[in-house]
Write an enzyme that holds these catalytic residues in place. Structure first.
Site, PDB file in Angstrom:
ATOM      1  CE  LYS A 196      17.356  -2.745  19.799  1.00  0.00           C
ATOM      2  NZ  LYS A 196      17.682  -2.888  18.391  1.00  0.00           N
ATOM      3  CB  SER A 197      25.011   0.296  24.820  1.00  0.00           C
ATOM      4  OG  SER A 197      24.137  -0.207  25.793  1.00  0.00           O
ATOM      5  CE  LYS A 200      22.595  -5.392  33.352  1.00  0.00           C
ATOM      6  NZ  LYS A 200      21.223  -4.880  33.278  1.00  0.00           N
ATOM      7  CG  ASP A 205      19.531  -1.489  34.473  1.00  0.00           C
ATOM      8  OD1 ASP A 205      19.554  -0.870  33.390  1.00  0.00           O
ATOM      9  OD2 ASP A 205      20.065  -2.600  34.635  1.00  0.00           O
ATOM     10  N   GLY A 215       8.194 -11.390  37.410  1.00  0.00           N
ATOM     11  CA  GLY A 215       9.642 -11.597  37.375  1.00  0.00           C
ATOM     12  C   GLY A 215      10.304 -11.309  38.705  1.00  0.00           C
ATOM     13  CB  ALA A 216      11.698 -12.816  41.240  1.00  0.00           C
ATOM     14  CG  LEU A 248      11.691  -3.561  32.440  1.00  0.00           C
ATOM     15  CD1 LEU A 248      10.351  -3.091  32.950  1.00  0.00           C
ATOM     16  CD2 LEU A 248      12.502  -4.181  33.559  1.00  0.00           C
TER      17      LEU A 248
HETATM   18  P1  NAP Z   1      17.060 -12.730  34.648  1.00  0.00           P
HETATM   19  O1  NAP Z   1      17.785 -12.175  35.815  1.00  0.00           O
HETATM   20  O2  NAP Z   1      17.604 -13.910  33.941  1.00  0.00           O
HETATM   21  O3  NAP Z   1      15.544 -13.055  35.143  1.00  0.00           O
HETATM   22  C1  NAP Z   1      14.639 -13.676  34.253  1.00  0.00           C
HETATM   23  C2  NAP Z   1      13.237 -13.658  34.843  1.00  0.00           C
HETATM   24  O4  NAP Z   1      12.348 -14.242  33.862  1.00  0.00           O
HETATM   25  C3  NAP Z   1      13.067 -14.491  36.110  1.00  0.00           C
HETATM   26  O5  NAP Z   1      12.032 -13.939  36.872  1.00  0.00           O
HETATM   27  C4  NAP Z   1      12.658 -15.860  35.554  1.00  0.00           C
HETATM   28  O6  NAP Z   1      11.887 -16.651  36.452  1.00  0.00           O
HETATM   29  C5  NAP Z   1      11.766 -15.458  34.390  1.00  0.00           C
HETATM   30  N1  NAP Z   1      11.737 -16.495  33.352  1.00  0.00           N
HETATM   31  C6  NAP Z   1      12.696 -16.765  32.434  1.00  0.00           C
HETATM   32  N2  NAP Z   1      12.302 -17.794  31.649  1.00  0.00           N
HETATM   33  C7  NAP Z   1      11.102 -18.197  32.108  1.00  0.00           C
HETATM   34  C8  NAP Z   1      10.184 -19.209  31.718  1.00  0.00           C
HETATM   35  N3  NAP Z   1      10.440 -20.038  30.687  1.00  0.00           N
HETATM   36  N4  NAP Z   1       9.022 -19.336  32.385  1.00  0.00           N
HETATM   37  C9  NAP Z   1       8.743 -18.517  33.415  1.00  0.00           C
HETATM   38  N5  NAP Z   1       9.572 -17.515  33.852  1.00  0.00           N
HETATM   39  C10 NAP Z   1      10.742 -17.368  33.198  1.00  0.00           C
HETATM   40  O7  NAP Z   1      16.877 -11.619  33.494  1.00  0.00           O
HETATM   41  P2  NAP Z   1      16.759 -10.044  33.717  1.00  0.00           P
HETATM   42  O8  NAP Z   1      18.101  -9.423  33.621  1.00  0.00           O
HETATM   43  O9  NAP Z   1      15.937  -9.827  34.936  1.00  0.00           O
HETATM   44  O10 NAP Z   1      15.953  -9.592  32.398  1.00  0.00           O
HETATM   45  C11 NAP Z   1      14.559  -9.782  32.275  1.00  0.00           C
HETATM   46  C12 NAP Z   1      14.027  -9.021  31.061  1.00  0.00           C
HETATM   47  O11 NAP Z   1      14.157  -7.612  31.269  1.00  0.00           O
HETATM   48  C13 NAP Z   1      14.743  -9.324  29.769  1.00  0.00           C
HETATM   49  O12 NAP Z   1      13.793  -9.426  28.721  1.00  0.00           O
HETATM   50  C14 NAP Z   1      15.634  -8.123  29.534  1.00  0.00           C
HETATM   51  O13 NAP Z   1      15.894  -7.857  28.161  1.00  0.00           O
HETATM   52  C15 NAP Z   1      14.743  -7.034  30.117  1.00  0.00           C
HETATM   53  N6  NAP Z   1      15.515  -5.854  30.520  1.00  0.00           N
HETATM   54  C16 NAP Z   1      15.224  -4.675  29.904  1.00  0.00           C
HETATM   55  C17 NAP Z   1      15.902  -3.541  30.252  1.00  0.00           C
HETATM   56  C18 NAP Z   1      15.572  -2.242  29.571  1.00  0.00           C
HETATM   57  O14 NAP Z   1      16.371  -1.299  29.666  1.00  0.00           O
HETATM   58  N7  NAP Z   1      14.435  -2.142  28.917  1.00  0.00           N
HETATM   59  C19 NAP Z   1      16.902  -3.578  31.254  1.00  0.00           C
HETATM   60  C20 NAP Z   1      17.163  -4.799  31.877  1.00  0.00           C
HETATM   61  C21 NAP Z   1      16.473  -5.924  31.498  1.00  0.00           C
HETATM   62  P3  NAP Z   1      12.621 -17.537  37.603  1.00  0.00           P
HETATM   63  O15 NAP Z   1      13.039 -16.560  38.657  1.00  0.00           O
HETATM   64  O16 NAP Z   1      11.552 -18.463  38.054  1.00  0.00           O
HETATM   65  O17 NAP Z   1      13.783 -18.212  36.932  1.00  0.00           O
END
Ligand code: NAP
Length: 267
Positions: free
Chosen positions: A16-17, A67, A104, A124-125, A210
């Site tokens: 969406k940027s 990233k 972010d 989340g982590a 988020l």
């Molecule tokens: P990421 O680095 O891939 O991390 C994903 C996270 O979700 C990890 O904690 C992972 O757990 C967990 N997860 C994924 N699938 C899972 C499942 N089936 N069951 C349980 N846990 C699961 O992704 P990210 O970059 O952190 O992004 C996370 C979310 O934040 C996304 O929805 C993204 O769109 C959103 N986001 C929003 C913004 C904004 O501006 N609003 C900015 C950045 C990100 P594990 O560690 O156990 O794998």
């Protein structure tokens, strides 16, 4: 030629940027462009080498999966980018060097205002969770509970950021917190469903999701039904873009138009 910034990622078509930055460019009647540039991981080095030679390139936003990898192709990194270990905004310095920042963390923290939270639970982590912790670093917060599928990863995150708290599996009982943050992919379109978290947030508390696709997540629907304060994913998305916009185009984003921008993003 027109000066331009862009977003790189793989895939990146959903970003969406461009909508956000072009909206602000038009509002300010600034000359400039904002594009989408798909870059596969193997092409990242060539991408930065080519853009270094392009005088019209102002910089780029960096999204999944680049990233962390992009940190290897910049000449300097902001303290926040170093702390998070990832960059989402690369700009060209006056001396021509590429500087990586991370907007972010501030984009996440801004909607929280000056509110003090005595207890925080984050789900989340991953990368977004790292930005959340960086955004919370300079705030007075109480102990933080991190719920994650991979508990060891969550525990390592607490140690790395020097935070007082506990790491637990997603389904573990956790005390109700004043601020509950979903920084996981759970609840996002195409991802697994987030288990019910209403027992983990205190009456009168705040729920911050988020995830912005969908915008009205089941977590936020449940929180609204309970009368809790909610903050959705667009708040952070717009906030992180605003900081990047100022870095690219040298003018503050016209945030007085946020309501109109949100309508455009939701449409
Ligand atoms: P990421 O680095 O891939 O991390 C994903 C996270 O979700 C990890 O904690 C992972 O757990 C967990 N997860 C994924 N699938 C899972 C499942 N089936 N069951 C349980 N846990 C699961 O992704 P990210 O970059 O952190 O992004 C996370 C979310 O934040 C996304 O929805 C993204 O769109 C959103 N986001 C929003 C913004 C904004 O501006 N609003 C900015 C950045 C990100 P594990 O560690 O156990 O794998």
């Amino acid at each position: 030629m027109t000066r331009y910034a862009e977003v790189i990622g793989d895939p990146v078509g959903h970003s969406k940027s461009p909508l956000i930055h072009m909206f602000w460019l038009r509002k300010l009647e600034l000359t400039g462009d904002y594009r989408i540039c798909p870059v596969v991981p193997d092409a990242l080095a060539d991408y930065f080498a080519a853009r270094r030679r392009d005088a019209d390139w102002l910089g780029c936003n960096v999204t999944i999966p680049h990233k962390i990898a992009a940190m290897a192709f910049i000449d300097s990194a902001s303290p926040l980018a170093r702390l998070i270990g990832a960059t989402n905004t690369v700009v060209r310095n006056a001396d021509g060097g590429l500087k990586g920042g991370n907007t972010d963390a501030t984009g996440f923290a801004a909607p929280l205002g000056a509110q003090h939270y005595t207890s925080v639970t984050m789900i989340g982590a991953g990368g977004a969770a790292r930005a959340v912790l960086a955004g919370l670093m300079n705030r007075r917060i109480g102990p933080i509970t991190i719920l994650n599928r991979d508990v060891a990863k969550a525990a390592a995150l607490l140690r790395e950021f020097g935070l007082h708290g506990q790491a637990l599996p997603l389904d573990a009982p956790a005390p109700p917190a004043q601020l509950l943050i979903n920084a996981s992919a759970l609840g996002m379109q195409g991802q697994a469903v987030l288990p019910d978290m209403m027992g983990r947030v205190a009456d009168g508390g705040t729920v911050y999701d988020l995830v912005y696709a969908p915008l009205n997540t089941p977590l936020l629907i449940a929180a609204r039904a309970r009368g809790l304060t909610v903050i959705d994913g667009l708040a952070m998305l717009i906030g992180q873009a605003a900081e990047a916009f100022a870095l690219f185009y040298g003018a503050p984003a016209p945030r007085q138009n946020d309501a109109e921008l949100r309508e455009l993003l939701i449409a």
